[in-house]
Design a protein around this motif. Structure first.
Motif, short mmCIF file in Angstrom:
data_model
loop_
_atom_site.label_atom_id
_atom_site.label_comp_id
_atom_site.label_asym_id
_atom_site.label_seq_id
_atom_site.Cartn_x
_atom_site.Cartn_y
_atom_site.Cartn_z
N GLU A 190 33.14 35.60 37.48
CA GLU A 190 33.41 34.68 36.36
C GLU A 190 34.91 34.56 36.09
N VAL A 191 35.62 35.66 36.22
CA VAL A 191 37.07 35.59 35.99
C VAL A 191 37.71 34.73 37.08
N ALA A 192 37.23 34.86 38.32
CA ALA A 192 37.77 34.05 39.41
C ALA A 192 37.61 32.58 39.08
N ARG A 193 36.43 32.22 38.56
CA ARG A 193 36.19 30.83 38.23
C ARG A 193 37.06 30.41 37.05
N PHE A 194 37.14 31.30 36.07
CA PHE A 194 37.87 30.98 34.85
C PHE A 194 39.36 30.79 35.11
N THR A 195 39.91 31.59 36.02
CA THR A 195 41.36 31.53 36.25
C THR A 195 41.71 30.74 37.51
N HIS A 196 40.73 30.06 38.10
CA HIS A 196 40.95 29.29 39.33
C HIS A 196 41.58 30.13 40.43
N SER A 197 41.11 31.35 40.57
CA SER A 197 41.58 32.15 41.70
C SER A 197 40.34 32.59 42.47
N THR A 198 40.49 33.51 43.38
CA THR A 198 39.32 33.94 44.16
C THR A 198 38.91 35.34 43.73
N ILE A 199 37.70 35.72 44.12
CA ILE A 199 37.21 37.04 43.75
C ILE A 199 38.11 38.12 44.32
N ASN A 200 38.74 37.82 45.46
CA ASN A 200 39.59 38.84 46.07
C ASN A 200 40.86 39.06 45.25
N ASP A 201 41.40 37.96 44.71
CA ASP A 201 42.58 38.10 43.87
C ASP A 201 42.23 38.92 42.63
N VAL A 202 41.09 38.60 42.02
CA VAL A 202 40.70 39.29 40.79
C VAL A 202 40.47 40.76 41.08
N TRP A 203 39.78 41.00 42.17
CA TRP A 203 39.48 42.38 42.53
C TRP A 203 40.76 43.16 42.79
N GLY A 204 41.73 42.50 43.43
CA GLY A 204 43.00 43.16 43.71
C GLY A 204 43.65 43.64 42.42
N VAL A 205 43.63 42.81 41.38
CA VAL A 205 44.22 43.18 40.11
C VAL A 205 43.37 44.27 39.43
N ALA A 206 42.06 44.02 39.40
CA ALA A 206 41.18 44.94 38.67
C ALA A 206 41.21 46.34 39.29
#
Lengths: 944, 169
Positions: B47-63
């Motif tokens: 959901e964050v990937a969709r919300f921030t227009h990034s990919t799950i990999n980018d989000v996971w990298g940060v998280a």
């Protein structure tokens, strides 16, 4: 270009232009500076510090990958101090990488079974690493000269090798976390299917949270494998095979014409494909097809000898027997009862020879190439602009400010074209996608318009109307370079936006927004394949697109233009050399007496003047008995996917059918004579890609112990067996000489020119090549290729068409008309299915199911239905429905949404599903049959 | 308890939409979800990937970069033991061993029954009251529990933690 700065690297004087980094300049001049995190073609990263140098009068040891060159700089790359620094870095890097062999002086001499004096266990040896002979860490370690004093211990991460994804093996025990894979995926490919995980000493690369590449939006292009400096990311197939030879050639899968280095094993198999950085068409990129879809070359099912039908079954025969039979039988079918179809993978030379055979020997214009299913998508450009071809180069798209993509599933069908598109979007360009289907590019779109299927030409007319209404045209360009403006404007009065809105289902605001976005963001380019526009409307669409480019002044300038994306590998070349029913080589009409006279003079025979049958009509003519004999070269997806009707049934009605193919395809099975041809890897020739770039095919493999022969040789032999003159060619090079004499666009094309190359380092005696592998992808070199028109051996080629004016002086704007759209649905199949395929859908998680060591995406696939349609059918949200089209059935879960078009349902699947299907396919060449996303009439049934 | 996926996604979307951070970023979105749910479920990454227009990999990298995000549901109670320099000098080690003993854990983590999550904290910001622990975000030191000696504090805290674990709280 003049060199405007001089610097000294290790005492050597080097001249170059400003704007490059020290590392680039050094590598291009053949001076080696070791590096690990940098990779040519990507932005410098400056993380690994291997490339440190000393610069006189500068403090410290800057990284050469991030330091720009300056005039008078004095750089030292290899001082004792630097080597000590690098040793320290390597020690850190290899403290988590098995390295017993990396620091061993006899690594090249060691075999897998040898007893090791250093007690390096078998599984940790370099010889069992899949990237042994192309390991950049090994080159670096040896260059730095890590001695025997290097500690032998390392921390082994003990992670399992991840092999659940199609095509890839990930061994994170070997990863040195240089980040190249993460960066290439994000920066070059625009996908971000991989990321860094965790931090500090635990940091590694990979897809999100322990998921797989199937779920994370991977397009399986293999770019990460190509840049991985160690054995962490490798191609699974032929993982353990070592290459003994590397040959550059052109990919046979699509009209992008990627230049690939094919690696050949000792057993004479093509084991890997590595895209070339120095190639103008693909710049080091490839796609799932080129990277993993060349295995058909090695197939055991390849035809080994000619086959002749005796007593109803195909039996092996000698070439003499087969050829004399073909010659004897074909002699009885001269004239229009004969037709020839060239392969969509045929080279320019082969297509030329086949049309020459059909016209001069058989006396008919019934000749075409098998992928010429949409001739309308380029042909109208001749009337409007002058040439039926893309106007600009693929990589110019990268710097366009706006790109309009209409009816094209670029990421799958012409993959590498999508790379500069995504890069342009990253740089801030606007992307307008007009497609009823959800394709991968829609993820990047600024504006995504979903018109009612088939109404694209009306929508485009509406956009033009909006441009004219809001006075967005480039008046200076129109005045100087175009005719017929008033006729066009007059025709646009019929495109009242109310009416357009009603017909297309797209709101006026959206149409205006798209028009403004395109007209106000120059330079703008247009990509189109018109996948789902009915044949009768395609010309109208192309005219509208050409008008749009002209109206906004986007022709004849860098980063602008039109890109017709045709399906076949060599469609452009086949058109150029006249392998179409209505044109002689060089786009000269068959009915034109002057053109015919010229060719009659050259070929020494009388030529037929009536337009022949194309691939779309010829099978119908075969069923009705008008065509009685055919020569078909190669297979085509169109022969089996129904696009050309029931080809097999039509072929069976023929009195005589000759098929030239590498495999016993469905069509070959019903043939009277099957002549075994070699694959693209075993022959020479040229392909002309979609940007008019003529590129060579090189012989990668020798034809081993089979009687298969190149198609050009076979056609010549048939002609000679029929006592025809003018087929005594010793090589494709001679055929090209004839083409360049007869086709002015190709006048400057010749093999010596195409095979020459500038500034490229080629390994001399591979694999014992003394120079580190990092020196081959030197960016300075360039592989030769020529973009037509190339009018003489001395003159250059033409990357941008119409830059100096149009062939007829001015472009001729084409008037448009509003046409009724044929209704594709029937009473039995009342709805339209809009299929879609995207890399990932973040809002809908995917689960992976493992079956027999392979992973598959397992999730409930959704079918989007408009609530009113659903109500009519009594379908509720979440119900299971069966989607039935002629011949297929799919089970999907209904999702009611106002977003859906009335009368249409859409289902978007993940690309990962296709990838795992391709990998497990039994077909020897499944990548040439990647199913297209075709809009289909369907009916729905509630599933029980 | 979170009953099914649909509710979870709704809560995630709600948390994303109602963020209070002045600048909404990928990180603020992750924090909002951590505040709402106490952890980052896989659905939140999507959901964050969709919300921030990034990919799950980018989000996971940060998280996955920040150790403060957790990816499994937290226990019902959170016990944090401070082991900052001050608390360390004032005897945090003894306190820590006592808490570990009471929870039958050998380090940071959750008890098998999911009742208590134990975290180490590098400073709870209550140095003057050290050594401190925090139970469900309430900082407890010698004064707060009325302990006059180190032994008494350890005893009192051990008791409180044990109560959490056996469910009597």
């Amino acid at each position: 270009m003049a060199a405007d700065l001089t610097l000294f690297i290790d005492g050597r004087e080097v001249r170059d232009q400003p704007g490059k980094t020290i590392l680039q300049v050094a590598t291009e001049s053949g001076l080696y500076i070791p590096y690990l995190c940098y990779s040519p073609g990507m932005k410098p990263y400056g993380a690994c510090r291997m490339c440190v140098v000393e610069i006189e009068k500068t403090r410290g040891t800057p990284a050469s990958c991030t330091t720009p060159v300056a005039d008078g700089m004095v750089v030292w790359t290899n001082t004792p101090q630097l080597q000590e620094l690098r040793k320290g870095i390597v020690e850190l890097v290899i403290s988590e990488h098995p390295h017993g062999c990396l620091t061993c002086h006899r690594v090249e001499l060691c075999g897998p079974q040898d007893i090791c004096l250093r007690h390096v266990s078998v599984t940790d040896r370099c010889v069992v690493c899949p990237k042994n002979e192309r390991c950049e860490l090994k080159d670096t370690t040896r260059y730095v000269g890590m001695g025997l004093t290097t500690p032998l211990t390392y921390r082994y991460r003990n992670l399992p090798v991840e092999n659940k994804d199609p095509f890839y093996d990930l061994d994170m025990n070997l990863c040195i976390v240089c980040g190249r894979c993460v960066r290439v995926c994000e920066e070059v490919r625009g996908d971000s299917a991989m990321g860094f995980r965790e931090r500090g000493g635990l940091s590694l690369v990979g897809p999100a949270g322990g998921s797989s590449l199937l779920e994370s939006g991977c397009e399986f292009c293999g770019a990460c494998i190509d840049v991985c400096p160690v054995g962490a990311l490798v191609e699974r197939e032929h993982k353990w095979e070592k290459a003994v030879e590397r040959v550059s050639t052109t990919c046979p899968h699509c009209p992008v014409g990627c230049q690939l280095k094919l690696e050949v094993s000792q057993r004479g198999r093509v084991i890997r494909a590595i895209p070339q950085l120095e190639a103008g068409a693909n710049r080091g990129q490839a796609c799932f097809k080129g990277k993993f879809g060349l295995g058909f070359v090695n197939s055991r099912e390849r035809l080994k000898a000619p086959l002749v039908r005796r007593n109803g079954s195909l039996e092996e025969a000698s070439w003499e027997e087969a050829l004399s039979l073909v010659a004897e039988r074909l002699s009885g079918y001269k004239g229009d009862q004969f037709a020839a179809i060239a392969s969509y993978r045929g080279t320019n030379e082969e297509s030329y020879l086949l049309q020459k055979f059909a016209r001069s020997v058989m006396g008919t214009n019934n000749v075409d190439h098998s992928s010429n299913l949409r001739p309308e998508i380029a042909e109208p450009l001749r009337d409007v602009l002058g040439y039926a071809a893309a106007t600009n180069t693929i990589w110019e798209l990268e710097d366009a400010r706006c790109i309009l993509a209409i009816g094209t599933n670029t990421t799958e069908d012409h993959n590498v074209v999508a790379v500069p598109v995504k890069r342009a979007v990253k740089k801030g360009a606007k992307l307008i996608v007009i497609d009823s289907r959800e394709v991968e590019l829609t993820r990047y779109a600024t504006v995504w318009i979903r018109p009612r299927p088939g109404t694209d030409s009306i929508l485009l007319g509406g956009m033009l109307r909006a441009m004219v209404d809001e006075v967005m045209e480039d008046t200076a360009f129109l005045r100087e370079r175009c005719d017929n403006l008033n006729t066009l404007k007059h025709s646009l009065w019929h495109f009242d936006l109310n009416r357009v809105e009603e017909m297309t289902g797209v709101s006026q605001e959206e149409i205006r927004l798209a028009a403004r976005t395109f007209a106000q963001n120059g330079p703008a380019a247009i990509l189109y394949a018109l996948d789902n526009v009915p044949a009768s409307h395609r010309e109208e669409c192309v005219r509208a697109l050409a008008d749009m480019a002209l109206l906004t002044g986007n022709v004849g300038k860098p980063h602008t233009g039109l890109y017709p994306l045709r399906p076949g590998t060599n469609d452009q070349g086949s058109w150029d050399v006249g392998c179409v029913p209505h044109l002689l080589p060089g786009y000269q009409g068959v009915a034109d007496p002057a053109a015919r006279a010229a060719f009659q003079g050259a070929w020494g025979v009388e030529l037929p003047q009536s337009k022949g049958l194309g691939v779309r009509e010829v099978f119908e003519a075969a069923s009705s008995g008008r065509v009685k004999a055919m020569l078909v070269v190669g297979d085509s997806p169109g022969f089996s996917n129904g696009e050309l009707g029931d080809v097999l049934e039509a072929a069976q009605k023929l009195e005589f059918l000759v098929v030239q193919d590498a495999f016993l395809t469905g069509l070959a099975q019903v043939a009277d004579v099957v002549l075994p041809s070699v694959s693209f890897a075993e022959k020479e020739g040229t392909y002309t890609n979609l940007e008019r770039r003529v590129q060579p095919l090189r012989k990668v493999l020798e034809v081993k112990s089979t009687q298969a022969r190149p198609d050009w040789w076979i056609v010549c032999q048939i002609a000679r067996a029929m006592s025809a003159q003018g087929f005594d060619y010793a090589s494709p090079s001679q055929v090209m000489e004839e083409i360049s004499r007869l086709v002015p666009l190709y006048a400057g094309v010749s093999y010596p020119r195409l095979l020459s190359q500038r500034g490229l380092l080629e390994p001399m005696s591979w694999p014992n090549f003394p120079i580190p592998s990092q020196l081959y992808p030197a960016q300075g070199g360039q592989r030769a290729s020529l973009q037509w028109p190339c009018t003489s051996q001395e003159s250059g080629d033409t990357p941008i068409l119409y830059a100096g004016g149009f062939p007829r002086g001015k472009a001729r704007l084409a008037p448009l008309e509003v046409r009724d759209v044929p209704i594709p649905t029937t009473v039995e199949y009342p709805l339209l299915l809009l299929p879609g395929r995207v890399l990932h859908q973040p809002h809908r998680g995917a689960e992976i199911q493992v079956a027999g060591h392979k992973s598959y995406i397992g999730r409930d696939e959704l079918l989007e239905i408009h609530p009113s349609d659903a109500a009519d059918l009594g379908i509720g949200d979440g119900d299971w429905v069966e989607v039935i089209s002629p011949g297929t059935r799919m089970r999907l879960r209904a999702q009611l949404t106002e977003r859906a078009l009335r009368g249409a349902v859409s289902a978007t699947l993940l690309f990962g599903g296709l990838a795992s299907r391709l990998e497990s396919s039994e077909d020897p060449d499944p990548f040439s049959r990647v199913p297209g996303l075709k809009v289909l009439p369907v009916r729905l049934e509630k599933a029980v | 308890m979170i009953s099914n996926h649909g509710d979870l996604r709704e809560r995630i979307r709600g948390a994303l939409a109602n963020q209070r951070a002045r600048t909404v970023t990928l990180l603020s979105s992750l924090l909002a979800i951590e505040d709402e749910l106490g952890y980052i479920p896989p659905q939140a990454i999507e959901e964050v990937a969709r919300f921030t227009h990034s990919t799950i990999n980018d989000v996971w990298g940060v998280a996955s970069f920040y150790p403060n995000f957790r990816f499994t549901p937290p226990g019902e109670h959170v016990v944090e033991v401070c082991w900052g320099p001050t608390c360390h000098l004032l005897g945090a080690q003894r306190l820590l061993h006592a808490v570990l003993g009471a929870l039958a854990l050998s380090g940071e983590g959750d008890t098998p029954d999911g009742r208590v999550s134990l975290k180490y904290n590098t400073c709870l910001g209550a140095c003057s009251q050290g050594p401190v622990v925090s139970i469900d975000h309430q900082v407890l030191g010698p004064q707060a529990v009325g302990a006059l000696s180190g032994e008494a504090l350890v005893e009192r805290i051990t008791e409180m933690v044990a109560e959490l674990e056996d469910g009597s709280v």
